[in-house]
Scaffold this motif. Structure first.
Motif, PDB file in Angstrom:
ATOM      1  N   GLY A 293       0.867  -1.188  -0.125  1.00 19.92           N
ATOM      2  CA  GLY A 293      -0.015  -0.127   0.035  1.00 19.92           C
ATOM      3  C   GLY A 293       0.854   1.264  -0.076  1.00 19.92           C
ATOM      4  O   GLY A 293       2.121   1.089   0.213  1.00 19.92           O
ATOM      5  N   VAL A 294       0.252   2.512  -0.239  1.00 15.15           N
ATOM      6  CA  VAL A 294       0.782   3.723  -0.281  1.00 15.15           C
ATOM      7  C   VAL A 294       0.338   4.584   0.875  1.00 15.15           C
ATOM      8  O   VAL A 294      -0.912   4.888   0.946  1.00 15.15           O
ATOM      9  CB  VAL A 294       0.803   4.322  -1.503  1.00 15.15           C
ATOM     10  CG1 VAL A 294       1.288   5.685  -1.500  1.00 15.15           C
ATOM     11  CG2 VAL A 294       1.316   3.645  -2.786  1.00 15.15           C
ATOM     12  N   ASN A 295       1.123   4.787   1.870  1.00 15.79           N
ATOM     13  CA  ASN A 295       0.667   5.530   2.971  1.00 15.79           C
ATOM     14  C   ASN A 295       1.491   6.853   3.184  1.00 15.79           C
ATOM     15  O   ASN A 295       1.217   7.629   4.266  1.00 15.79           O
ATOM     16  CB  ASN A 295       0.848   4.609   4.405  1.00 15.79           C
ATOM     17  CG  ASN A 295      -0.276   3.469   4.077  1.00 15.79           C
ATOM     18  OD1 ASN A 295      -1.446   3.553   4.214  1.00 15.79           O
ATOM     19  ND2 ASN A 295       0.339   2.237   4.548  1.00 15.79           N
ATOM     20  N   ASP A 296       2.436   6.916   2.418  1.00 11.94           N
ATOM     21  CA  ASP A 296       3.594   8.207   2.729  1.00 11.94           C
ATOM     22  C   ASP A 296       4.246   8.370   1.378  1.00 11.94           C
ATOM     23  O   ASP A 296       4.144   7.688   0.370  1.00 11.94           O
ATOM     24  CB  ASP A 296       4.622   8.108   3.837  1.00 11.94           C
ATOM     25  CG  ASP A 296       5.336   6.902   3.787  1.00 11.94           C
ATOM     26  OD1 ASP A 296       5.826   6.621   2.639  1.00 11.94           O
ATOM     27  OD2 ASP A 296       5.505   6.111   4.871  1.00 11.94           O
ATOM     28  N   ARG A 297       4.997   9.483   1.407  1.00 12.16           N
ATOM     29  CA  ARG A 297       5.573   9.946   0.243  1.00 12.16           C
ATOM     30  C   ARG A 297       6.747   8.860  -0.258  1.00 12.16           C
ATOM     31  O   ARG A 297       7.117   8.702  -1.396  1.00 12.16           O
ATOM     32  CB  ARG A 297       5.932  11.441   0.012  1.00 12.16           C
ATOM     33  CG  ARG A 297       4.692  12.175   0.291  1.00 12.16           C
ATOM     34  CD  ARG A 297       5.069  13.854  -0.024  1.00 12.16           C
ATOM     35  NE  ARG A 297       4.006  14.640   0.485  1.00 12.16           N
ATOM     36  CZ  ARG A 297       3.428  15.307  -0.276  1.00 12.16           C
ATOM     37  NH1 ARG A 297       3.487  15.352  -1.340  1.00 12.16           N
ATOM     38  NH2 ARG A 297       2.388  16.084   0.218  1.00 12.16           N
ATOM     39  N   ALA A 298       7.242   8.523   0.694  1.00  6.09           N
ATOM     40  CA  ALA A 298       8.375   7.585   0.523  1.00  6.09           C
ATOM     41  C   ALA A 298       7.842   5.900  -0.285  1.00  6.09           C
ATOM     42  O   ALA A 298       8.439   5.679  -1.199  1.00  6.09           O
ATOM     43  CB  ALA A 298       9.067   6.999   1.947  1.00  6.09           C
TER      44      ALA A 298
END
Length: 459
Positions: free
Chosen positions: A214-219
């Motif tokens: 999943g994508v939870n932050d910009r990193a």
């Protein structure tokens, strides 16, 4: 994300994160797609209606949790629906339709009423753990905050992707409670409830864990962007495109490339850009929503909403603003800026010029350092340059003005009125040479010394 933009609307290869998930749903050919929204509801729903208009949008109520989201989604299905329910998260953009199709096939070929995707991670911190029985079958899923020491040691995690047979799912959703560390209804609890009543459940690990990341932050967003970009580049390479340096090349999903295109290092092809057969783009070039014709060459250029004709050349260091059109075999050269400019076939703007709100005919040559002065401080005006025109260096065309076919302009000319076809336009100003000016006005300078030396040599 620490952003005013909702997480699901951040861009990945030119498409919102949510758009990737909706595209996967479309590729699967589902009978019904239900999108459950809550945070930034209107902005999310707008993207859903654009990317997948047939999706049913459901607003989650004040009861928190994934279990409640699924419960409301199931309630939105037609009463007679008796198929399988596939549950995915909107922030998992690289989960592809092939992986999900395999999951569905695995579910339908077995006896399980629920089948989940799992992944094996070196560090499972933050994820729900897949707890298996001694026989290796799926027993339950335990969220991080509810896990004990033994469960925290498990490295197989729940990927948050489920297939349920509809009837058992409906029966267990009504049993969900918020009695847990986060006070939410967990969809993961359905697995344990199904096991309690004797149903078989299964977990299928993916071969590559990043597919379900999943994508939870910009990193995490940048990591997934790099993975997706590598896949996009590989697809084009296998289709006959040369990408000289994949590590410095970025190509959006929405870009179209023909065979025998060459992409040089440091190039970004974005939006709806189309590059035709045999064209070369780069190095160090960014194109957004541009069309590049066959055998054209565009190097060290920044372009947006521009059309470059077949065999034309652009750059280096050109700036193509919206509305630029360069005809076949034309040229926009070094340090040239164009905007709303129609430049005809075989016409050239070789260097150090600005061409704005202009139409240039066929076979014309615009001299170095030419400025199309299109703005009077209030309104924009147009300049028309005819066919086979030759303009001198350091010209200024004060719009509105028209230069007729075959006309010439002298170097340094400021054109304020129309030039007839075949005429030569010049500004007549006699040159005056003031003898001895440097020695008289700059005594003791290096220039004065040089002038005095030249005078002595002449004598």
């Amino acid at each position: 994300m620490k952003s005013t933009t909702p997480k699901l609307l951040h861009s990945l290869a030119g498409v919102p994160i949510l758009g990737h998930v909706l595209a996967t749903a479309r590729a699967l050919g589902a009978d019904h797609v239900v999108t459950v929204v809550r945070h930034e509801r209107d902005r999310i729903a707008e993207v859903v209606s654009r990317e997948l208009p047939e999706s049913i949008v459901v607003d989650q109520d004040d009861v928190p949790g994934t279990g409640r989201a699924v419960e409301q989604a199931v309630e939105a299905l037609p009463a007679g629906f008796d198929g399988d329910v596939l549950v995915v998260n909107g922030d998992v953009p690289l989960l592809d339709s092939d992986t999900l199709a395999q999951l569905l096939a695995r579910h339908r070929s077995g006896a399980a009423v629920a089948t989940i995707l799992s992944a094996l991670l070196d560090d499972a911190t933050g994820y729900g753990r897949v707890v298996r029985s001694e026989e290796g079958t799926l027993d339950r899923i335990v969220e991080q905050k509810d896990a004990g020491p033994d469960e925290l040691a498990v490295t197989e995690i729940n990927a948050g992707v489920y297939v349920f047979s509809i009837s058992p799912l409906r029966e267990q959703l009504v049993r969900l409670t918020t009695e847990n560390a986060q006070g939410e209804k967990y969809i993961t609890d359905v697995i344990g409830l199904l096991r309690e009543v004797g149903h078989e459940v299964a977990a299928v690990p993916v071969s590559q864990s990043w597919v379900v990341e999943g994508v939870n932050d910009r990193a995490q967003l940048s990591r997934q962007a790099a993975r997706l970009n590598a896949l996009i580049i590989q697809k084009w390479q296998l289709a006959g495109v040369t990408v000289q340096d994949p590590s410095t090349t970025w190509i959006d999903l929405t870009v179209t490339l023909a065979q025998d295109v060459t992409i040089k290092p440091g190039t970004q092809l974005l939006g709806a850009t189309v590059v035709e057969t045999g064209a070369t783009v780069g190095p160090d070039t960014t194109l957004v929503d541009c069309e590049i014709g066959q055998e054209a060459e565009v190097r060290r250029t920044d372009g947006t909403l521009a059309v470059i004709g077949a065999g034309a050349t652009v750059g280096p260091f050109a700036y193509l603003r919206p509305g630029t059109y360069l005809g076949a075999a034309g040229k926009i050269g070094a340090f040239v800026e164009t905007k709303n400019a129609q430049i005809g076939p075989r016409s050239k703007v070789p260097h150090l010029s600005y061409v704005g709100d202009a139409t240039v005919g066929e076979g014309a040559n615009i001299g170095a350092g030419t400025i199309f002065a299109n703005y009077d401080g209030v309104h924009k005006h147009s300049t028309v340059v005819g066919d086979e025109v030759r303009t001198g260096s350091h010209n200024v065309f004060v719009a509105p003005v028209r230069i007729g076919d075959g006309a010439y302009t002298g170097a340094g000319t400021v054109v304020r009125k129309d030039v007839p076809a075949g005429a030569l336009a010049i500004n007549v100003a006699p040159q005056r040479n003031l003898e001895g000016w440097t020695v008289a006005n700059r005594p003791g300078s290096a220039a004065a010394s040089a002038a005095e030396g030249a005078a002595s040599d002449e004598e």
